[in-house]
Design a protein around this motif. Structure first.
Motif, PDB file in Angstrom:
ATOM      1  N   LEU A 197       0.644  -1.280   0.116  1.00  0.00           N
ATOM      2  CA  LEU A 197       0.195   0.153   0.015  1.00  0.00           C
ATOM      3  C   LEU A 197       0.849   1.178  -0.013  1.00  0.00           C
ATOM      4  N   ASN A 198       2.251   1.065   0.374  1.00  0.00           N
ATOM      5  CA  ASN A 198       3.023   2.202   0.286  1.00  0.00           C
ATOM      6  C   ASN A 198       3.448   2.732  -1.234  1.00  0.00           C
ATOM      7  N   THR A 199       3.387   1.659  -2.206  1.00  0.00           N
ATOM      8  CA  THR A 199       4.195   2.089  -3.490  1.00  0.00           C
ATOM      9  C   THR A 199       3.064   3.054  -4.212  1.00  0.00           C
ATOM     10  N   ARG A 200       3.500   3.663  -4.854  1.00  0.00           N
ATOM     11  CA  ARG A 200       2.723   4.720  -5.524  1.00  0.00           C
ATOM     12  C   ARG A 200       2.474   4.207  -7.239  1.00  0.00           C
ATOM     13  N   LYS A 201       1.601   4.845  -7.807  1.00  0.00           N
ATOM     14  CA  LYS A 201       1.259   4.136  -9.425  1.00  0.00           C
ATOM     15  C   LYS A 201       2.388   4.965  -9.943  1.00  0.00           C
ATOM     16  N   ARG A 202       3.213   4.218 -11.075  1.00  0.00           N
ATOM     17  CA  ARG A 202       4.183   4.683 -11.760  1.00  0.00           C
ATOM     18  C   ARG A 202       3.494   5.231 -13.188  1.00  0.00           C
ATOM     19  N   VAL A 203       3.942   6.190 -13.630  1.00  0.00           N
ATOM     20  CA  VAL A 203       3.541   6.906 -14.862  1.00  0.00           C
ATOM     21  C   VAL A 203       4.755   6.734 -15.814  1.00  0.00           C
ATOM     22  N   TYR A 204       4.458   6.078 -17.035  1.00  0.00           N
ATOM     23  CA  TYR A 204       5.530   5.846 -18.208  1.00  0.00           C
ATOM     24  C   TYR A 204       5.136   6.826 -19.184  1.00  0.00           C
ATOM     25  N   SER A 205       6.114   7.350 -19.840  1.00  0.00           N
ATOM     26  CA  SER A 205       6.059   7.958 -21.042  1.00  0.00           C
ATOM     27  C   SER A 205       5.769   7.105 -22.313  1.00  0.00           C
ATOM     28  N   LYS A 206       4.930   7.817 -23.208  1.00  0.00           N
ATOM     29  CA  LYS A 206       4.876   7.333 -24.128  1.00  0.00           C
ATOM     30  C   LYS A 206       5.867   6.816 -24.961  1.00  0.00           C
ATOM     31  N   LYS A 207       6.886   7.274 -25.172  1.00  0.00           N
ATOM     32  CA  LYS A 207       8.236   6.723 -25.765  1.00  0.00           C
ATOM     33  C   LYS A 207       8.715   5.410 -24.978  1.00  0.00           C
ATOM     34  N   PHE A 208       8.654   5.500 -23.829  1.00  0.00           N
ATOM     35  CA  PHE A 208       8.970   4.531 -22.841  1.00  0.00           C
ATOM     36  C   PHE A 208       8.134   3.235 -23.223  1.00  0.00           C
ATOM     37  N   GLU A 264       6.447   2.446 -25.993  1.00  0.00           N
ATOM     38  CA  GLU A 264       6.526   2.073 -27.494  1.00  0.00           C
ATOM     39  C   GLU A 264       7.926   1.303 -27.527  1.00  0.00           C
ATOM     40  N   GLN A 265       8.887   1.679 -26.823  1.00  0.00           N
ATOM     41  CA  GLN A 265      10.290   0.831 -26.789  1.00  0.00           C
ATOM     42  C   GLN A 265       9.683  -0.414 -25.876  1.00  0.00           C
ATOM     43  N   THR A 266       9.130  -0.437 -25.157  1.00  0.00           N
ATOM     44  CA  THR A 266       8.705  -1.773 -24.400  1.00  0.00           C
ATOM     45  C   THR A 266       8.083  -2.670 -25.180  1.00  0.00           C
ATOM     46  N   ILE A 267       7.075  -2.206 -25.890  1.00  0.00           N
ATOM     47  CA  ILE A 267       6.005  -2.897 -27.055  1.00  0.00           C
ATOM     48  C   ILE A 267       7.155  -3.660 -28.008  1.00  0.00           C
ATOM     49  N   GLU A 268       7.983  -2.606 -28.375  1.00  0.00           N
ATOM     50  CA  GLU A 268       9.012  -3.007 -29.634  1.00  0.00           C
ATOM     51  C   GLU A 268       9.810  -4.315 -29.163  1.00  0.00           C
ATOM     52  N   GLN A 269      10.658  -4.190 -27.969  1.00  0.00           N
ATOM     53  CA  GLN A 269      11.129  -5.074 -27.232  1.00  0.00           C
ATOM     54  C   GLN A 269      10.663  -6.391 -27.245  1.00  0.00           C
ATOM     55  N   ALA A 270       9.325  -6.329 -26.703  1.00  0.00           N
ATOM     56  CA  ALA A 270       8.509  -7.539 -26.641  1.00  0.00           C
ATOM     57  C   ALA A 270       8.240  -8.243 -27.904  1.00  0.00           C
ATOM     58  N   ILE A 271       7.928  -7.530 -28.780  1.00  0.00           N
ATOM     59  CA  ILE A 271       7.651  -7.838 -30.235  1.00  0.00           C
ATOM     60  C   ILE A 271       8.883  -8.598 -30.582  1.00  0.00           C
ATOM     61  N   PHE A 272      10.059  -7.999 -30.468  1.00  0.00           N
ATOM     62  CA  PHE A 272      11.253  -8.532 -31.230  1.00  0.00           C
ATOM     63  C   PHE A 272      11.807  -9.874 -30.430  1.00  0.00           C
ATOM     64  N   ARG A 273      11.380  -9.924 -29.045  1.00  0.00           N
ATOM     65  CA  ARG A 273      11.896 -11.176 -28.301  1.00  0.00           C
ATOM     66  C   ARG A 273      10.774 -12.099 -28.519  1.00  0.00           C
ATOM     67  N   PHE A 274       9.503 -11.903 -28.793  1.00  0.00           N
ATOM     68  CA  PHE A 274       8.433 -12.914 -29.202  1.00  0.00           C
ATOM     69  C   PHE A 274       8.914 -13.688 -30.779  1.00  0.00           C
ATOM     70  N   LYS A 275       9.263 -12.480 -31.677  1.00  0.00           N
ATOM     71  CA  LYS A 275       9.873 -13.049 -32.936  1.00  0.00           C
ATOM     72  C   LYS A 275      10.928 -14.139 -32.817  1.00  0.00           C
ATOM     73  N   SER A 276      11.803 -13.710 -32.091  1.00  0.00           N
ATOM     74  CA  SER A 276      13.091 -14.369 -32.145  1.00  0.00           C
ATOM     75  C   SER A 276      12.844 -15.633 -31.301  1.00  0.00           C
ATOM     76  N   ILE A 277      11.664 -15.881 -30.340  1.00  0.00           N
ATOM     77  CA  ILE A 277      11.672 -16.954 -29.765  1.00  0.00           C
ATOM     78  C   ILE A 277      10.897 -17.876 -30.659  1.00  0.00           C
ATOM     79  N   SER A 278       9.830 -17.470 -31.676  1.00  0.00           N
ATOM     80  CA  SER A 278       9.110 -18.125 -32.604  1.00  0.00           C
ATOM     81  C   SER A 278       9.877 -18.940 -33.700  1.00  0.00           C
ATOM     82  N   VAL A 279      10.890 -17.944 -34.150  1.00  0.00           N
ATOM     83  CA  VAL A 279      11.962 -18.352 -35.111  1.00  0.00           C
ATOM     84  C   VAL A 279      12.841 -19.446 -34.364  1.00  0.00           C
ATOM     85  N   ASN A 280      13.238 -19.449 -33.013  1.00  0.00           N
ATOM     86  CA  ASN A 280      14.086 -20.723 -32.528  1.00  0.00           C
ATOM     87  C   ASN A 280      13.185 -21.877 -32.460  1.00  0.00           C
ATOM     88  N   ILE A 281      11.807 -21.521 -32.147  1.00  0.00           N
ATOM     89  CA  ILE A 281      10.917 -23.013 -31.915  1.00  0.00           C
ATOM     90  C   ILE A 281      10.897 -23.591 -33.261  1.00  0.00           C
TER      91      ILE A 281
END
Length: 87
Positions: A52-63, A65-82
């Motif tokens: 209950l002491n933790t505050r909500k975090r606010v993330y920028s639009k840029k952050f 977008e970068q996080t989504i791109e990283q997740a997509i890249f990792r998913f694609k590389s996992i799919s290729v390996n499989i």
């Protein structure tokens, strides 16, 4: 659902945990959405009242977008390996 302060949330948690008052009874008594109350109680139960002491975090639009791109890249590389393992 109205906002509750930390002490009120702890009071609700204690009633649920120690006094064994059901979530549906607490939901009616405090006029809280049942799903939100259930989530809050289980979160406190899992992580303790310090959560209950933790505050909500606010993330920028840029952050975001970068996080989504990283997740997509990792998913694609996992799919290729499989797929290459089955060839």
């Amino acid at each position: 659902m109205s906002k509750f302060n930390k002490e009120q949330k702890i009071e609700i948690y204690r009633k649920w945990k120690d006094e064994k008052i059901s979530i549906s009874q607490l939901s009616k008594a405090y006029k809280m959405n049942l799903a939100n109350l259930d989530y809050m109680l289980r979160l406190i139960d899992m992580h303790g009242t310090n959560i209950l002491n933790t505050r909500k975090r606010v993330y920028s639009k840029k952050f975001k977008e970068q996080t989504i791109e990283q997740a997509i890249f990792r998913f694609k590389s996992i799919s290729v390996n499989i797929c290459s393992n089955f060839s």
